[in-house]
Design an enzyme around this catalytic site. Structure first.
Site, PDB file in Angstrom:
ATOM      1  N   GLY A 191     -24.116  -0.758  -7.707  1.00 23.96           N
ATOM      2  CA  GLY A 191     -23.090  -0.516  -8.859  1.00 23.96           C
ATOM      3  C   GLY A 191     -22.543   0.763  -8.696  1.00 23.96           C
ATOM      4  N   HIS A 233     -15.053  -2.402   1.584  1.00 20.10           N
ATOM      5  CA  HIS A 233     -15.803  -2.454   2.678  1.00 20.10           C
ATOM      6  C   HIS A 233     -15.961  -1.031   3.465  1.00 20.10           C
ATOM      7  CE1 HIS A 233     -17.775  -4.635   6.079  1.00 20.10           C
ATOM      8  NE2 HIS A 233     -16.839  -3.717   7.001  1.00 20.10           N
ATOM      9  N   SER A 245     -12.472   0.839   3.354  1.00 18.35           N
ATOM     10  CA  SER A 245     -11.126   0.001   3.141  1.00 18.35           C
ATOM     11  C   SER A 245     -11.565  -0.700   1.804  1.00 18.35           C
ATOM     12  CB  SER A 245     -10.925  -0.940   4.163  1.00 18.35           C
ATOM     13  OG  SER A 245     -10.971  -0.309   5.321  1.00 18.35           O
ATOM     14  N   GLU A 267     -10.696 -15.181   5.610  1.00 17.53           N
ATOM     15  CA  GLU A 267     -11.453 -14.237   6.914  1.00 17.53           C
ATOM     16  C   GLU A 267     -12.365 -13.046   6.289  1.00 17.53           C
ATOM     17  OE1 GLU A 267     -10.468 -11.680  10.925  1.00 17.53           O
ATOM     18  OE2 GLU A 267      -8.745 -12.635   9.536  1.00 17.53           O
ATOM     19  N   LEU A 268     -13.618 -13.209   6.514  1.00 14.39           N
ATOM     20  CA  LEU A 268     -14.447 -12.362   6.048  1.00 14.39           C
ATOM     21  C   LEU A 268     -14.132 -10.882   6.597  1.00 14.39           C
ATOM     22  CD1 LEU A 268     -17.329 -12.244   4.546  1.00 14.39           C
ATOM     23  CD2 LEU A 268     -18.434 -11.889   6.777  1.00 14.39           C
TER      24      LEU A 268
END
Ligand code: GRF
Length: 216
Positions: free
Chosen positions: A15, A112, A139, A146-147
């Site tokens: 976290g 990501h 990003s 789409e993963l």
């Protein structure tokens, strides 16, 4: 002045991105209100960060649910109880069903740890080093079916040094994550950021496919 933006954060782990949001949005005149933090793991340290900041927490574990669809239905009901304007995935380690992703279309963000479309999936820091890349980064993107493949909002690049290890690189990338995720959420809250049928729009202008790119 835009209306307040209710934010629900989903996480499974540390976290630190949640902490960056808490720190950024805690001031009284912030448009973003972190309404709840939801975890699929009862032992996620991120829940403690939320509780310490006075944010409501919920745990929804997948045990007891018959498959991904049933779990995601329950998760949607839990999230929607907080009436979110925006849902942010912050290290939420579950694949989401197409129905879930469609339900939050245009109001579901993810972060990501790579310069997408490079290195979807796991172990991104090691893969960037093994490939001999000169730069790496992180990003923020809208989530689609789409993963790690949804339209990009903002990316931050970091230079890779010869002596970098996956750990040293991860630390520098994380520091940039903590910068760009609150930035993207703040844009959304201000009504500056949106997902249209033709792509991501910021301040009325289409963003390039790479999103808004921040270089060191
Ligand atoms: C981050 O590296 C993020 O990019 C990825 O999951 C990790 C979460 O880290 N999606 P933290 O729990 O926010 O520290």
């Amino acid at each position: 002045m835009p209306a307040p933006c209710n934010l629900v954060v989903l996480l499974s782990g540390t976290g630190s991105n949640l902490q960056a949001m808490i720190d950024q949005f805690r001031h009284a005149d912030s448009l973003v209100r972190i309404r709840a933090v939801i975890s699929n793991r009862a032992d996620a340290p991120g829940l403690v960060r939320a509780a310490n900041a006075g944010i409501e927490t919920r745990v929804l574990e997948h045990a007891g649910y018959q498959g991904r669809g049933a779990f995601d239905e329950a998760l949607m009901a839990l999230i929607d109880g907080f009436e979110p304007s925006l849902v942010a995935l912050a290290g939420f380690m579950r694949i989401l069903s197409p129905g879930f992703v469609r339900h939050y279309h245009g109001r579901l963000l993810n972060i990501h740890p790579s310069l997408l479309p490079r290195y979807k999936g796991l172990h991104t820091h090691r893969r960037a080093l093994e490939a001999g890349d000169a730069e790496h980064g992180c990003s923020v993107h809208f989530v689609t079916e789409e993963l790690d493949g949804g339209p990009l909002v903002v990316q931050a690049a970091v230079a890779i040094a010869a002596e970098d290890t996956p750990d040293t690189l991860a630390q520098r990338v994380h520091a940039q994550e903590h910068r760009i995720y609150p930035l993207a959420i703040d844009w959304f809250a201000q009504g500056r950021l949106g997902l249209t049928p033709t792509g991501v729009v910021l301040d009325g202008h289409p963003l390039p496919a790479s999103g808004h790119l921040i270089r060191p």
